[in-house]
Motif scaffolding. Structure first.
Motif, PDB file in Angstrom:
ATOM      1  N   SER A  95       0.771  -5.266  -8.237  1.00 20.51           N
ATOM      2  CA  SER A  95       0.741  -3.969  -7.542  1.00 20.51           C
ATOM      3  C   SER A  95      -0.658  -3.372  -7.563  1.00 20.51           C
ATOM      4  CB  SER A  95       1.739  -3.009  -8.201  1.00 20.51           C
ATOM      5  OG  SER A  95       3.063  -3.493  -8.092  1.00 20.51           O
ATOM      6  N   PHE A  96      -1.331  -3.470  -8.709  1.00 20.33           N
ATOM      7  CA  PHE A  96      -2.695  -2.971  -8.795  1.00 20.33           C
ATOM      8  C   PHE A  96      -3.625  -3.729  -7.843  1.00 20.33           C
ATOM      9  CE2 PHE A  96      -1.673  -0.705 -12.744  1.00 20.33           C
ATOM     10  CZ  PHE A  96      -2.483   0.412 -12.604  1.00 20.33           C
ATOM     11  N   GLN A  97      -3.417  -5.043  -7.736  1.00 19.64           N
ATOM     12  CA  GLN A  97      -4.250  -5.827  -6.827  1.00 19.64           C
ATOM     13  C   GLN A  97      -4.051  -5.378  -5.374  1.00 19.64           C
ATOM     14  OE1 GLN A  97      -6.484  -8.236  -7.399  1.00 19.64           O
ATOM     15  NE2 GLN A  97      -6.267  -8.410  -9.624  1.00 19.64           N
ATOM     16  N   ILE A  98      -2.832  -5.014  -5.031  1.00 14.45           N
ATOM     17  CA  ILE A  98      -2.549  -4.545  -3.675  1.00 14.45           C
ATOM     18  C   ILE A  98      -3.175  -3.176  -3.444  1.00 14.45           C
ATOM     19  CG2 ILE A  98      -0.715  -3.812  -2.098  1.00 14.45           C
ATOM     20  CD1 ILE A  98       1.070  -5.956  -3.392  1.00 14.45           C
ATOM     21  N   LEU A  99      -2.942  -2.250  -4.365  1.00  9.68           N
ATOM     22  CA  LEU A  99      -3.477  -0.898  -4.203  1.00  9.68           C
ATOM     23  C   LEU A  99      -4.995  -0.894  -4.157  1.00  9.68           C
ATOM     24  CD1 LEU A  99      -1.149   1.137  -6.619  1.00  9.68           C
ATOM     25  CD2 LEU A  99      -1.067   1.066  -4.115  1.00  9.68           C
ATOM     26  N   ALA A 100      -5.631  -1.773  -4.931  1.00 10.87           N
ATOM     27  CA  ALA A 100      -7.091  -1.810  -4.961  1.00 10.87           C
ATOM     28  C   ALA A 100      -7.678  -2.192  -3.616  1.00 10.87           C
ATOM     29  CB  ALA A 100      -7.563  -2.787  -6.031  1.00 10.87           C
ATOM     30  N   ARG A 101      -6.910  -2.910  -2.820  1.00  7.55           N
ATOM     31  CA  ARG A 101      -7.413  -3.382  -1.525  1.00  7.55           C
ATOM     32  C   ARG A 101      -7.152  -2.401  -0.387  1.00  7.55           C
ATOM     33  NH1 ARG A 101      -6.977  -7.630  -4.770  1.00  7.55           N
ATOM     34  NH2 ARG A 101      -8.157  -9.529  -4.301  1.00  7.55           N
ATOM     35  N   LEU A 102      -6.459  -1.322  -0.659  1.00  9.11           N
ATOM     36  CA  LEU A 102      -6.227  -0.313   0.372  1.00  9.11           C
ATOM     37  C   LEU A 102      -7.430   0.623   0.472  1.00  9.11           C
ATOM     38  CD1 LEU A 102      -2.515   0.647  -0.344  1.00  9.11           C
ATOM     39  CD2 LEU A 102      -3.385  -0.849   1.457  1.00  9.11           C
ATOM     40  N   ARG A 104      -9.543   3.989   0.517  1.00  7.14           N
ATOM     41  CA  ARG A 104      -9.369   5.247  -0.211  1.00  7.14           C
ATOM     42  C   ARG A 104      -8.712   6.316   0.637  1.00  7.14           C
ATOM     43  NH1 ARG A 104     -14.714   7.576  -2.292  1.00  7.14           N
ATOM     44  NH2 ARG A 104     -13.319   9.295  -2.768  1.00  7.14           N
ATOM     45  N   LEU A 105      -8.907   6.240   1.931  1.00  8.47           N
ATOM     46  CA  LEU A 105      -8.379   7.254   2.834  1.00  8.47           C
ATOM     47  C   LEU A 105      -6.868   7.420   2.683  1.00  8.47           C
ATOM     48  CD1 LEU A 105      -9.256   9.110   5.255  1.00  8.47           C
ATOM     49  CD2 LEU A 105      -8.527   7.237   6.736  1.00  8.47           C
ATOM     50  N   TYR A 106      -6.170   6.345   2.310  1.00  9.55           N
ATOM     51  CA  TYR A 106      -4.712   6.385   2.230  1.00  9.55           C
ATOM     52  C   TYR A 106      -4.215   6.859   0.869  1.00  9.55           C
ATOM     53  CZ  TYR A 106      -5.085   3.512   6.438  1.00  9.55           C
ATOM     54  OH  TYR A 106      -5.390   3.044   7.691  1.00  9.55           O
ATOM     55  N   TYR A 107      -5.085   6.943  -0.106  1.00  5.71           N
ATOM     56  CA  TYR A 107      -4.621   7.255  -1.455  1.00  5.71           C
ATOM     57  C   TYR A 107      -3.999   8.646  -1.559  1.00  5.71           C
ATOM     58  CZ  TYR A 107      -6.815   3.100  -3.483  1.00  5.71           C
ATOM     59  OH  TYR A 107      -7.141   1.813  -3.814  1.00  5.71           O
ATOM     60  N   LEU A 108      -4.484   9.587  -0.798  1.00  3.26           N
ATOM     61  CA  LEU A 108      -3.971  10.953  -0.888  1.00  3.26           C
ATOM     62  C   LEU A 108      -2.478  11.014  -0.567  1.00  3.26           C
ATOM     63  CD1 LEU A 108      -6.918  12.845   0.796  1.00  3.26           C
ATOM     64  CD2 LEU A 108      -6.394  12.684  -1.632  1.00  3.26           C
TER      65      LEU A 108
END
Length: 504
Positions: A95-102, A104-108
């Motif tokens: 999951s961390f590997q997936i989130l790291a590749r998104l 930053r704009l989508y993190y909010l």
């Protein structure tokens, strides 16, 4: 000669599990404004910060992640209800590997999915993984002032050309409401950085005594970046030069108070050198008005400790008679840049309404001492306004912008250390005439290129890039330079204050 301001990636967002591409946009000729959609869909960064508390615990894992060099023996899992995983059907490592590749704009918005997602996205582990994978993104942070006592902070994602607004800075505690408190706790936070009062107005006050310091609004703080965070230092409010320091953490999207400076100072200069923040010069409150400071200090973000620097000697000012120097001319640091492992500080002597360049001095952190700056570098360093001098280092080269006498155009110059001269590399920069603004234009280094931030007459803030068409380094001309607009936004009558770039 390398082109100056560079492009940034735009385009459709990548798939969740894929690698975020970093292709540069294909700019057309002439000026290409940013997409209006990027302005209409502005997100308030502060609106998605939840006050819910999340407990996290670390546990050892003996299985391997399967990502080669990114194998992790220890991983943080997030305790939410019954030890909920970030993505229920996947191990947290994946999951961390997936989130790291998104992007930053989508993190909010992704923080709203669940408490486990919010904890993961705001964790230091995710930030560290993005650095290891080389997926950090450079965002431009622009500080503007619309009201006398209010600063607005905006972040620009150059990949998608979209602006986002930072959460507001909390109000500071006024002097009247905090009798008996220490200076650092008097002003626990403020909602302004800078004002329409320029340093020239303060200089005038030194000699003509036309201003009552007790009535002056807050102004004159400095801004720097370190370890992926934005820092705001000091400032002047009423009769007090502040020593407070506040930090904006883009991962948590919050402002936090950190260790105060040793001395209260306003209009100081700040720069990052060898992972430490240096704050030098500025003014404080003296017995007969404002007092220019020769002192400096350095902050270690890892320990939160401030240390004093030796005072700037202002060696070139010593050739003047002591009495004349003390009574008429006031020495002050007018800029600072971190260049070749040292701090380069241009200096001036003021006697309102004039200022006189006296070169500058260089601080060597290894020797903990000051030395005189080369004549061509210091004497030729152009002043932006009221003696203030911009300087940014991009790809180990020192750049500045010299305005015309009317402030409706300018030239980008680069320092040649071998010949000790400033060379014009962009002869015509379309900055505009805002003589009443504290900062009529700003410089920033994005993606290894120099960018110019300015405002048009219609109040559109523009982030501009210059591209040399024929790459003729020895004979640059207005004809072979095309200006592209990386981003544009209408900020109304707000003034530019400062800008910084964070790589997170």
């Amino acid at each position: 000669m390398p082109s100056l301001p560079g492009g940034a990636s735009a385009g459709a967002p990548p798939a969740a599990a894929g690698h975020c591409p970093r292709a540069r946009p294909d700019f057309g000729r002439g000026i290409s404004p940013s997409s209006p959609a990027s302005e209409d869909k502005e997100d308030l960064m502060g609106s998605v910060v939840s006050s819910a508390k999340i407990n996290a615990r670390s546990m050892d894992r003996h299985e391997k992640s399967g990502f080669g060099s990114n194998k992790r023996v220890k991983i943080s899992t997030y305790e939410c209800d019954s030890f909920q995983r970030i993505i229920p059907t996947l191990p947290d490592e994946l999951s961390f590997q997936i989130l790291a590749r998104l992007p930053r704009l989508y993190y909010l918005k992704l923080k709203l999915v669940s408490q486990a997602w919010k904890a993961a996205i705001t964790s230091s582990e995710l930030s560290q993984l993005r650095r290891e994978l080389g997926l950090t993104e450079e965002w431009l942070y622009v500080l503007t002032k619309l009201e006398p006592n209010k600063l607005d902070c905006y972040a620009l994602d150059p990949l998608f050309r979209k602006w986002q607004r930072l959460p507001p800075m909390p109000s500071f505690v006024s002097e009247e409401e905090s009798t008996g408190r220490t200076q650092s706790s008097w002003f626990q936070m403020w909602n302004v950085v800078g004002s329409s009062i320029r340093i020239a107005d303060f200089i005038k006050g030194w000699f003509r005594r036309r201003y009552g310091l007790d009535q002056m609004p807050f102004c004159g703080c400095s801004v720097g970046v370190a370890d992926g965070c934005l820092y705001v230092f000091g400032g002047f409010s009423r009769a007090v030069a502040l020593n407070c320091v506040f930090r904006y953490n883009p991962c948590l999207n919050v402002w936090q108070e950190v260790s105060p400076m040793i001395s209260g100072r306003a209009f100081s200069k700040a720069a990052l050198l060898q992972s430490k923040l240096y704050v030098v010069g500025g003014v404080s409150r003296g017995r007969n008005g404002l007092l220019p400071l020769r002192s400096g200090e350095v902050f270690d973000p890892k320990t939160g400790i401030w240390s004093e620097l030796p005072e700037m000697p202002f060696m070139k000012a010593q050739v003047l008679p002591t009495a004349f120097l003390a009574d008429v001319l006031k020495p002050i640091a007018t800029g600072m840049a971190s260049y070749k492992g040292k701090l380069y500080v241009p200096q001036s002597l003021y006697s309102w309404p004039f200022f006189f360049d006296i070169g500058g001095e260089i601080y060597d952190p290894e020797l903990n001492s000051w030395e005189t700056m080369a004549d061509g570098l210091g004497d030729g360093w152009p002043a932006r306004q009221a003696g203030t001098k911009l300087g940014i280092v991009v790809n180990e080269e020192l750049y500045t912008l010299e305005p015309s006498s009317s402030l409706d155009s300018g030239q980008i110059k680069r320092y040649d250390s071998e010949q000790d001269t400033w060379k014009t590399i962009v002869p015509q920069v379309p900055v505009h005439d805002f003589t009443d603004a504290e900062a009529p234009f700003l410089l920033a280094g994005l993606h290894g290129k120099v960018h110019v931030i300015t405002k048009e007459a219609n109040n559109n803030l523009q982030v501009m890039q210059a591209v040399l068409q024929n790459n003729i380094e020895n004979s640059p001309s207005e004809e072979n330079i095309i200006w592209n607009i990386l981003a544009s936004k209408n900020f109304g009558s707000a003034e530019l204050v400062s800008c910084q770039v964070l790589d997170v």
